[in-house]
Design an enzyme around this catalytic site. Structure first.
Site, PDB file in Angstrom:
ATOM      1  N   ARG A  45      51.643  47.056  54.622  1.00  0.00           N
ATOM      2  CA  ARG A  45      53.086  47.172  54.497  1.00  0.00           C
ATOM      3  C   ARG A  45      53.870  46.372  55.531  1.00  0.00           C
ATOM      4  NH1 ARG A  45      50.961  51.273  52.144  1.00  0.00           N
ATOM      5  NH2 ARG A  45      49.584  51.155  53.928  1.00  0.00           N
ATOM      6  N   THR A  46      53.476  46.510  56.787  1.00  0.00           N
ATOM      7  CA  THR A  46      54.323  45.933  57.831  1.00  0.00           C
ATOM      8  C   THR A  46      54.364  44.406  57.710  1.00  0.00           C
ATOM      9  OG1 THR A  46      53.805  47.793  59.240  1.00  0.00           O
ATOM     10  CG2 THR A  46      54.764  45.863  60.314  1.00  0.00           C
ATOM     11  N   LYS A  81      38.123  32.391  70.534  1.00  0.00           N
ATOM     12  CA  LYS A  81      37.579  31.421  71.495  1.00  0.00           C
ATOM     13  C   LYS A  81      37.883  31.820  72.933  1.00  0.00           C
ATOM     14  CE  LYS A  81      38.499  27.680  68.210  1.00  0.00           C
ATOM     15  NZ  LYS A  81      39.298  26.461  68.001  1.00  0.00           N
ATOM     16  N   ARG A 125      51.566  42.291  65.795  1.00  0.00           N
ATOM     17  CA  ARG A 125      50.803  43.550  65.826  1.00  0.00           C
ATOM     18  C   ARG A 125      49.546  43.321  66.646  1.00  0.00           C
ATOM     19  NH1 ARG A 125      49.593  47.640  60.963  1.00  0.00           N
ATOM     20  NH2 ARG A 125      51.750  48.109  61.515  1.00  0.00           N
ATOM     21  N   HIS A 149      56.119  51.479  67.410  1.00  0.00           N
ATOM     22  CA  HIS A 149      56.264  50.761  66.140  1.00  0.00           C
ATOM     23  C   HIS A 149      57.744  50.884  65.759  1.00  0.00           C
ATOM     24  CE1 HIS A 149      55.351  49.020  62.384  1.00  0.00           C
ATOM     25  NE2 HIS A 149      54.391  49.805  61.946  1.00  0.00           N
TER      26      HIS A 149
HETATM   27  C1  NCD Z   1      51.282  52.730  60.572  1.00  0.00           C
HETATM   28  C2  NCD Z   1      50.784  51.944  61.756  1.00  0.00           C
HETATM   29  O1  NCD Z   1      50.236  50.850  61.607  1.00  0.00           O
HETATM   30  O2  NCD Z   1      51.003  52.428  62.857  1.00  0.00           O
HETATM   31  N1  NCD Z   1      51.271  51.972  59.395  1.00  0.00           N
HETATM   32  C3  NCD Z   1      52.413  51.287  59.061  1.00  0.00           C
HETATM   33  O3  NCD Z   1      52.782  50.347  59.733  1.00  0.00           O
HETATM   34  N2  NCD Z   1      53.138  51.733  58.035  1.00  0.00           N
HETATM   35  C4  NCD Z   1      50.649  54.058  60.415  1.00  0.00           C
HETATM   36  C5  NCD Z   1      49.155  54.151  60.344  1.00  0.00           C
HETATM   37  O4  NCD Z   1      48.439  53.150  60.353  1.00  0.00           O
HETATM   38  O5  NCD Z   1      48.684  55.283  60.250  1.00  0.00           O
END
Ligand code: NCD
Length: 307
Positions: A55-56, A85, A106, A134
């Protein structure tokens, strides 16, 4: 706040009015997407993901595409970038800031986004840093809540799940603390409670934090049930990781008020059974879809687009 050129590492950087302004922009964008279709036509977003994501990353990329912008993507950076590397995150970010106008990052390490924002010459948007935060997820959670309830003030939110290692609830609790008269009821297995320092901080900021013994206790009079999965990839070895450690059940849904909504950042595993999808209060799919508009608003803000 003038967001142009700013990174977003933590919800702490945002005031209540910043949040409201962003959510207002997201709502305008959702109402009339064509009006914004070339807003960022000269800009490039780099998505640099050192951890799995559906999703993100895709919603950041969709958001940029819907604003007419361009995308360069390293969706599998822990295996396919020069990190393999031995390149440091700082060096990677220095490079990518010459290739793109904004970076969505991320990374498995808490604090990685802050470190990236230090060395980057373009805004860094924290798309999840380990057990840290997040922030854009919290914004899209707030967007879903506001769409249902109109305002976040005075609400009661029940949070079920791994509140220790799940970063979404960390950012969401900091966000809720910016509103008036909000109660957060927490239900978590032993060892997976909200981290003590975070709990102290959100209390200091004015959030009423009420640990509950059972989910039924927690959801009574709640306006939102927020469920998260066990973060099994981040749990220390001594903590239980058995499936079925906790889950939404019929008794909880019976106790949850009719006007409430059920949210989950997703992905879900077994804590949110699929039969819940048929409940009219289930909003997690809509919640995730709203993330596109919220991320459009974030991208437009940090790139200084005039709306
Ligand atoms: C979340 C995350 O990556 O922190 N997912 C997301 O971005 N919607 C929640 C999760 O992974 O449980």
């Amino acid at each position: 706040m003038n967001w142009k050129g700013q990174s977003l590492v933590s919800v702490q950087e945002l005031s209540r009015s910043d949040i409201e302004a962003l959510l207002d922009t997201a709502a305008l964008m959702q109402e009339d997407p064509p009006a914004y279709a070339s807003l960022l036509s000269r800009s490039i977003l780099a998505t640099l993901f050192f951890e799995p994501s559906t999703r993100t990353r895709l919603s950041f990329e969709s958001a940029m595409a819907r604003l007419g912008g361009h995308i360069i993507s390293a969706p599998n950076a822990s295996e396919m970038s020069s990190a393999v590397k031995g390149e440091t995150l700082a060096d990677t970010i220095r490079m990518v800031s010459g290739y793109a106008d904004v970076i969505a990052l991320r990374h498995p390490r808490a604090g990685a986004s802050a470190e990236a924002a230090e060395v980057s010459t373009v805004p860094v948007l924290n798309a999840g840093d380990g057990t840290g935060e997040h922030p854009t997820q919290a914004l899209l959670d707030a967007y879903a809540i506001r769409r249902q309830h109109g305002s976040l003030d005075g609400l009661t939110v029940a949070a079920l799940g791994d509140l220790a290692y799940g970063r979404t609830i960390h950012s969401l609790s900091l966000l809720l603390a910016k509103y008036q008269g909000v109660t957060l009821r927490t239900v978590a297995p032993r060892g997976l409670e909200l981290p003590k320092d975070l709990a102290a901080e959100v209390r200091r900021l004015g959030l009423r934090l009420e640990p509950a013994d059972t989910l039924v206790d927690a959801v009574a009079d709640s306006d939102v049930l927020y469920v998260t999965r066990l973060q099994k990839e981040r749990l220390p070895a001594h903590l239980p990781r058995a499936p079925g450690l906790y889950a939404v059940d019929r008794a909880a849904l019976d106790a949850l008020p009719r006007h409430a909504i059920i949210l989950h950042p997703l992905p879900r595993v077994d804590e949110l059974p699929i039969w819940v999808d048929a409940d009219p209060r289930a909003r997690y799919i809509e919640q995730a879809h709203g993330g596109v508009y919220v991320r459009m608003a974030c991208l437009a803000a940090v790139l200084g687009a005039s709306l």
